[in-house]
Design an enzyme around this catalytic site. Structure first.
Site, PDB file in Angstrom:
ATOM      1  N   ALA A 120      -9.533  -4.390  -0.002  1.00 14.44           N
ATOM      2  CA  ALA A 120      -9.932  -5.803  -0.625  1.00 14.44           C
ATOM      3  C   ALA A 120      -8.884  -6.300  -1.596  1.00 14.44           C
ATOM      4  O   ALA A 120      -8.362  -5.521  -2.138  1.00 14.44           O
ATOM      5  CB  ALA A 120     -11.197  -5.570  -1.149  1.00 14.44           C
ATOM      6  N   PRO A 121      -9.117  -7.700  -1.812  1.00 16.44           N
ATOM      7  CA  PRO A 121      -9.620  -8.630  -1.119  1.00 16.44           C
ATOM      8  C   PRO A 121      -9.142  -9.052   0.494  1.00 16.44           C
ATOM      9  O   PRO A 121      -9.734 -10.098   1.110  1.00 16.44           O
ATOM     10  CB  PRO A 121      -9.533 -10.000  -1.967  1.00 16.44           C
ATOM     11  CG  PRO A 121      -8.095  -9.536  -2.691  1.00 16.44           C
ATOM     12  CD  PRO A 121      -7.957  -8.096  -2.818  1.00 16.44           C
ATOM     13  N   GLY A 122      -8.013  -8.191   0.941  1.00 18.78           N
ATOM     14  CA  GLY A 122      -7.607  -8.491   2.262  1.00 18.78           C
ATOM     15  C   GLY A 122      -6.086  -9.401   2.318  1.00 18.78           C
ATOM     16  O   GLY A 122      -5.791  -9.527   3.435  1.00 18.78           O
ATOM     17  N   ASP A 151      -2.435   1.018  -0.919  1.00 21.32           N
ATOM     18  CA  ASP A 151      -2.536   0.014  -2.145  1.00 21.32           C
ATOM     19  C   ASP A 151      -3.676   0.598  -3.092  1.00 21.32           C
ATOM     20  O   ASP A 151      -4.973   0.374  -2.949  1.00 21.32           O
ATOM     21  CB  ASP A 151      -3.011  -1.339  -1.671  1.00 21.32           C
ATOM     22  CG  ASP A 151      -2.795  -2.221  -2.912  1.00 21.32           C
ATOM     23  OD1 ASP A 151      -2.116  -1.850  -3.881  1.00 21.32           O
ATOM     24  OD2 ASP A 151      -3.318  -3.319  -2.718  1.00 21.32           O
ATOM     25  N   CYS A 186      -0.175  -1.672  -8.576  1.00 16.96           N
ATOM     26  CA  CYS A 186       0.123  -3.061  -9.633  1.00 16.96           C
ATOM     27  C   CYS A 186       0.103  -2.540 -10.950  1.00 16.96           C
ATOM     28  O   CYS A 186      -0.345  -3.148 -11.806  1.00 16.96           O
ATOM     29  CB  CYS A 186      -0.834  -4.249  -9.258  1.00 16.96           C
ATOM     30  SG  CYS A 186      -2.700  -3.842  -9.563  1.00 16.96           S
ATOM     31  N   CYS A 216      -7.335   0.472   1.033  1.00 21.87           N
ATOM     32  CA  CYS A 216      -8.037  -0.005  -0.076  1.00 21.87           C
ATOM     33  C   CYS A 216      -7.560  -1.396   0.065  1.00 21.87           C
ATOM     34  O   CYS A 216      -7.027  -1.911  -0.613  1.00 21.87           O
ATOM     35  CB  CYS A 216      -7.329   0.724  -1.507  1.00 21.87           C
ATOM     36  SG  CYS A 216      -7.297   2.386  -1.553  1.00 21.87           S
TER      37      CYS A 216
END
Length: 467
Positions: free
Chosen positions: A297-299, A362, A415, A295
């Site tokens: 993004a944003p990298g 993530d 997070c 998962c």
């Protein structure tokens, strides 16, 4: 980290007592056709009143369920002429207002009989936030808010003036009103407060307080292009005071625009929260390994993996626009990785059957650990969303486990600060998968970071697939 759960709309504050504020009186005419209302004068683009207008429009968009960050980026795109000071002022007003949403709400609860038009309600909240920030500028703030109202809805400018002046007359009571409203006192919805209290009984108040503060700024050094020591010196030469943290992140004493970071355009440094910089270190990829960022993004975490080791990386992202951001970030840093647009739960659409040595999961989550960067989240989320996120996380974990090689490791990351998405999720996963072995992180079964002055809130759990 994509979000599979959408939100509806922000509940506007309910009213509890009669209004003592003035309200616009109907215009009385002596007969004959009414004259068209005068066109309000244009505001100077660098005025506080114009910043109030733009901030109120952003907050009003959140009332309707909009994403604050995306709306701000669209607004910036529509105003390329904005100087740095205006961008900062509009952002600060909107973000601060939503961090303190209920603090303004308890004041308006006592001053309004019924909510006014959405954008005017948002303007009042913005103005009240500014009055808290700059009490010595009360007269100017009220005057500029009235000018903003004259642009947004001229017929309600007298009401705005009356409500704000009434609020100032009762300013000594604001603190007492807040103390009797837990959502205003802690700055979070009641259900959120209870979840944090349950998960972190010894640290819940500190975690909530940190979630209402301005977030820190940290940079990650691209060790393929420079050294941490050189980056420290380069930042110091530009007047940026930094402190090196345990995981190598450089914490800036004061945030500054990304464009002014020395070495950013050249790919020597990236902006990434210090808590997020643990991911690549904990997964610890080795040269030549096949690694999946499921998962991505944003990298930022994908890039960090590639900065640390020559791995064959596959980065998945559900959204094509966000996938392009991964590609742009890798290009800026001079890194090579394969990026695919796919739902990681649907293995048949992206997996070639060859197992991965390491997987970074993530997963989408409540984002409760990064809420100070996205204050609209805490008012748009619902308690029931957490159950939905937990179900999606379980689906992702189960799907990815099939793609992990025997003896391989998976790092589970959120997070979030909520137990159902973190330790509870991993306990349920291990009960379903007897071949999952939990590896210790710094002598603990998992690694929960709560938001503080150095980093945001993150959760890490490291799993090995037994042969």
């Amino acid at each position: 980290m994509p979000s599979y759960v959408t939100v509806t709309s922000l509940p506007r504050p309910h009213q509890r007592s009669a209004s003592a504020a003035s309200s616009p009186r109907p215009h009385r005419s002596s007969g004959g056709p009414r004259a068209a209302p005068p066109t309000p004068p244009a505001l100077a683009s660098d005025s506080l009143a114009q910043s109030f207008v733009w901030a109120a429009e952003l907050v009003a968009g959140v009332f309707d369920g909009g994403n604050l960050t995306e709306a701000y980026e669209r607004m910036q795109g529509a105003h390329p002429e904005w100087p740095e000071a205006t961008r900062g002022a509009v952002r600060d007003l909107a973000w601060s207002t939503l961090r303190e949403f209920r603090r303004g709400g308890v004041v308006l609860d006592r001053l309004l009989n019924t909510p006014p038009a959405t954008v005017i309600h948002a303007l009042l909240l913005v103005a009240l936030t500014r009055l808290r920030q700059r009490p010595e500028q009360s007269h100017t703030v009220v005057d500029q808010a009235v000018q903003a109202a004259a642009v947004l809805m001229p017929g309600l400018k007298n009401m705005v003036n009356g409500v704000l002046r009434n609020a100032l007359r009762q300013r000594d009571q604001w603190a007492d009103w807040e103390q009797h409203d837990p959502e205003a006192r802690y700055g979070f919805p009641a259900w959120w407060i209870q979840r944090v209290k349950n998960a972190h009984p010894l640290a819940w108040e500190a975690a909530l307080q940190a979630g209402n503060e301005r977030p820190p700024m940290a940079v990650r050094v691209n060790v393929r292009r420079t050294s941490i020591e050189y980056a420290e010196a380069e930042l110091a030469a530009a007047g940026c005071v930094t402190r090196r943290l345990e995981n190598g992140a450089l914490l800036l004493e004061r945030a500054l625009p990304v464009a002014r970071l020395p070495g950013y355009a050249e790919g020597r440094v990236s902006v990434q929260d210090a808590g997020a910089q643990w991911a690549a270190r904990l997964l610890d990829p080795q040269p030549g390994e096949r690694v999946l960022d499921a998962c991505a993004a944003p990298g930022g975490k994908a890039a960090h993996l590639l900065e640390r080791a020559d791995v064959r990386l596959l980065a998945l992202e559900l959204d094509s626009v966000r996938a392009r951001r991964i590609e742009h970030n890798l290009a800026r840093l001079g890194l090579q990785g394969e990026v695919k647009v796919a739902d990681c739960r649907e293995r048949g659409t992206w997996w070639d059957g060859r197992p991965f040595a390491r997987i970074l999961a993530d997963v989408p989550c409540s984002a409760s650990g990064v809420v100070r960067r996205h204050p609209d989240i805490k008012w748009l989320r619902r308690d029931t969303d957490i159950v939905q996120f937990a179900a999606q996380q379980a689906q992702i974990l189960d799907a990815l486990w099939h793609t992990l090689a025997a003896g391989g490791t998976m790092l589970y990351v959120t997070c979030s600060v909520f137990d159902e998405e973190n330790a509870g999720q991993i306990a349920r996963f291990c009960a379903r998968h007897p071949d999952a072995q939990r590896l210790s992180i710094q002598g603990r079964p998992d690694f929960q970071l709560l938001p503080n002055a150095e980093h945001d809130g993150f959760y890490y759990a490291l799993l090995r697939k037994q042969a």
